[in-house]
Design an enzyme around this catalytic site. Structure first.
Site, PDB file in Angstrom:
ATOM      1  N   SER A   1      -9.768   2.298   2.940  1.00 22.98           N
ATOM      2  CA  SER A   1      -8.911   3.017   2.034  1.00 22.98           C
ATOM      3  C   SER A   1      -8.008   2.124   1.194  1.00 22.98           C
ATOM      4  CB  SER A   1      -8.020   3.984   2.817  1.00 22.98           C
ATOM      5  OG  SER A   1      -7.171   3.284   3.704  1.00 22.98           O
TER       6      SER A   1
ATOM      7  N   LYS B   1       0.844  -1.204   0.000  1.00 23.14           N
ATOM      8  CA  LYS B   1       0.000   0.000   0.000  1.00 23.14           C
ATOM      9  C   LYS B   1       0.877   1.251   0.000  1.00 23.14           C
ATOM     10  CE  LYS B   1      -3.940   1.986   2.603  1.00 23.14           C
ATOM     11  NZ  LYS B   1      -4.788   1.821   3.813  1.00 23.14           N
TER      12      LYS B   1
ATOM     13  N   SER C   1      -9.752  -0.282   7.056  1.00 28.72           N
ATOM     14  CA  SER C   1      -9.237  -0.205   5.682  1.00 28.72           C
ATOM     15  C   SER C   1      -8.566  -1.460   5.144  1.00 28.72           C
ATOM     16  CB  SER C   1      -8.276   0.962   5.547  1.00 28.72           C
ATOM     17  OG  SER C   1      -9.006   2.156   5.568  1.00 28.72           O
TER      18      SER C   1
HETATM   19  N1  GLN Z   1     -12.870   4.399   6.304  1.00 27.52           N
HETATM   20  C1  GLN Z   1     -12.250   4.789   7.533  1.00 27.52           C
HETATM   21  C2  GLN Z   1     -11.886   6.257   7.473  1.00 27.52           C
HETATM   22  O1  GLN Z   1     -12.109   6.856   6.460  1.00 27.52           O
HETATM   23  C3  GLN Z   1     -11.086   3.906   7.821  1.00 27.52           C
HETATM   24  C4  GLN Z   1      -9.821   4.352   7.235  1.00 27.52           C
HETATM   25  C5  GLN Z   1      -8.680   3.434   7.504  1.00 27.52           C
HETATM   26  O2  GLN Z   1      -8.828   2.383   8.124  1.00 27.52           O
HETATM   27  N2  GLN Z   1      -7.519   3.865   7.076  1.00 27.52           N
HETATM   28  O3  GLN Z   1     -11.393   6.795   8.409  1.00 27.52           O
END
Ligand code: GLN
Length: 511
Positions: free
Chosen positions: A155, A80, A179
């Site tokens: 994400s 990532k 994410s």
């Molecule tokens: N969707 C969540 C957010 O926008 C989780 C993001 C993540 O785990 N990096 O904060």
């Protein structure tokens, strides 16, 4: 071994050890697959064909000399783009870091290299890991390999889509609020968020330090265990890293795969089901529970009453931490620098303002404003302080629940993959995707998402989440592997075998 790109990492490792395939072959096969389908999927932001093949050649030399560095030596992996990679671009999906090449490796990346895994490239993500759909990437969205008009989760949609579309056997993700697990659920892949502190965060560009964890993104539970054991364990460079040996994760995955859950107590979280959850997702969840019972587990309902406030607490704590983390993007130290128009000799502050205006996307700006507001004097107690209290109560809910059961379970996400664009203008609707995953981050406990099948309404993947107490990561592997074995038997093969091959959409058939 079925073939180079459809095999699991465990199968590839065996084939490499047996000498029936070379790392160069494997790496090239994945690079070819990327060339064939990533024009449509857009899982990668950067592909390092040359570097990966160089690493593969070195791996083959070690294998030939009988000196592999690790069981996974020579198995390629995707990373990532929020993890620092020396010599390779690291953008965090943001324009503000365009062109930045880190001078050092994140500890997890250094561990991959020390074990001989060729790094295929860097995967797409929501900007600074803020989002549930990868649509907030400044470089365009990733598409779900099951249906290219739908989101791959976020994400870490890039890592999940790369693994689901067989463009990498393994990937690394990060999970701050879901994410790794939510993209796993909507792409039919496996994703694990380790115990907080179980995997080093050194070199992970922080979103929210008290919530972030690096973890594996794979097609099987065993592959996640193999990768987790490789990247996990103490790192003196991360002050929150836990200084004790990891539990036996691979052993637990193998034990679970044997199908015996006798004596395991499974708690279904009352608050994470019911109205608002897609019926097909709930149906696959109920079926999975029955399979756990068949394997010998005892299933009970457990209430965690404060979980209903988790989302609200998270969206104060996360922006608060994120707003201070993002202050370092000041146009002086990294990446982008934009000179303001019409000012002859602009001050540092004016350059900073112009750079942030151009370099940050809307969601990032939204959270910076939210976070600085929540932390401002006069509001601190009312918002940030309250949220921290809720966080404590959520931790207590977990502690009380784990006195009654060994693991807690829920669907990973309330729905299957939604259409690209569907929730982009509605931040609250986007945030609701993480309803079931966020409590684990607030409490620091580990969790896995395992594919539970296809929802009847849309024939898209759903996920089953297993959570365990902090430092008991082996339990998520045992229960996750038992479920995976039972379901794979039922389907007559892996769920991903039912996904479209993508070959027919080659060369940008979709505009
Ligand atoms: N969707 C969540 C957010 O926008 C989780 C993001 C993540 O785990 N990096 O904060």
């Amino acid at each position: 071994m079925s073939d180079r790109i459809h095999s699991t990492a465990a199968e590839l490792a065996e084939a490499l050890a047996a000498g029936s395939v070379t790392s160069v072959d494997l790496t090239q096969a994945h690079l070819d697959r990327i060339a064939a389908v990533d024009g449509d999927v857009h899982a990668y932001l950067h592909v390092d064909a040359e570097g990966a093949l160089e690493q593969a050649v070195a791996s083959d030399e070690r294998r030939a000399a009988g000196t592999p560095l690790h069981a996974l030596d020579g198995v390629p992996i995707a990373v990532k783009d929020v993890l620092a990679t020396a010599g390779l671009p690291t953008t965090c999906g943001s324009k503000i870091l365009e062109g930045w090449i880190p001078p050092y490796d994140a500890t997890v990346v250094a561990r991959l290299k020390a074990a001989g895994l060729p790094i295929l490239g860097k995967t797409n993500m929501d900007e600074f890991a803020m989002g549930s759909s990868t649509e907030h990437s400044a470089y365009g969205p990733t598409r779900n390999p099951w249906d290219l008009d739908r989101i791959p989760g976020g994400s870490g949609g890039g890592s999940a889509a790369a693994v689901a579309a067989h463009m990498a056997p393994l990937a690394l993700g990060t999970d701050t609020g879901g994410s790794i697990r939510q993209p796993g659920a909507v792409t039919g892949t496996v994703g694990v968020k380790p115990t907080y502190g179980g995997v080093s965060r050194y070199g992970l560009v922080a979103l929210a330090n008290s919530l972030d964890q690096v973890g594996p993104v794979t097609r099987t539970v065993l592959d996640s265990a193999l990768l987790h054991e490789l990247i996990g364990g103490h790192d003196p460079r991360d002050s929150t890293s836990i200084d004790q040996p990891l539990p036996g994760l691979v052993a637990a995955a193998r034990q679970g795969a044997a199908g015996d859950l006798a004596g395991v107590r499974v708690g279904v979280i009352t608050e994470l089901a019911g109205d608002g959850w897609q019926p097909g997702v709930m149906a696959r969840f109920e079926e999975s529970l029955e399979l756990l019972v068949k394997a010998g587990a005892e299933v009970v309902e457990v209430s965690c009453p404060h979980f209903v406030h988790a989302l609200a607490a998270y969206y104060l704590i996360l922006p608060a931490e994120a707003s201070s983390n993002l202050a370092k993007f000041d146009a002086m130290r990294y990446g982008l620098r934009v000179m303001p128009q019409g000012i002859d000799s602009p001050s540092a502050e004016e350059v900073m303002r112009a750079t942030r205006e151009a370099g940050f996307g809307d969601e990032v700006k939204r959270r910076i404003v939210l976070g600085t507001y929540a932390l401002s004097s006069g509001y601190y107690d009312a918002y940030y302080g309250q949220a921290q209290k809720v966080r404590t109560l959520i931790g207590r809910d977990f502690a009380a629940a784990f006195e009654q059961v060994d693991v807690l379970v829920s669907p990973t996400a309330p729905t299957t993959a939604f259409k690209l664009g569907e929730k982009l203008d509605d931040p609250i609707a986007m945030y609701l995707n993480d309803l079931a995953t966020i409590p684990a981050n607030l409490a620091g406990v580990p969790g896995v998402s395992v594919p539970s099948g296809l929802a009847d309404e849309d024939a898209l993947p759903a996920g089953f989440q297993v959570l365990a107490p902090a430092l008991a990561d082996e339990r998520v592997y045992r229960v996750g592997a038992a479920l995976e074995t039972a379901l794979t038997e039922k389907w007559g093969g892996p769920l991903l075998a039912q996904a479209p091959s993508l070959e027919s959409t080659q060369n940008g058939a979709l505009a």
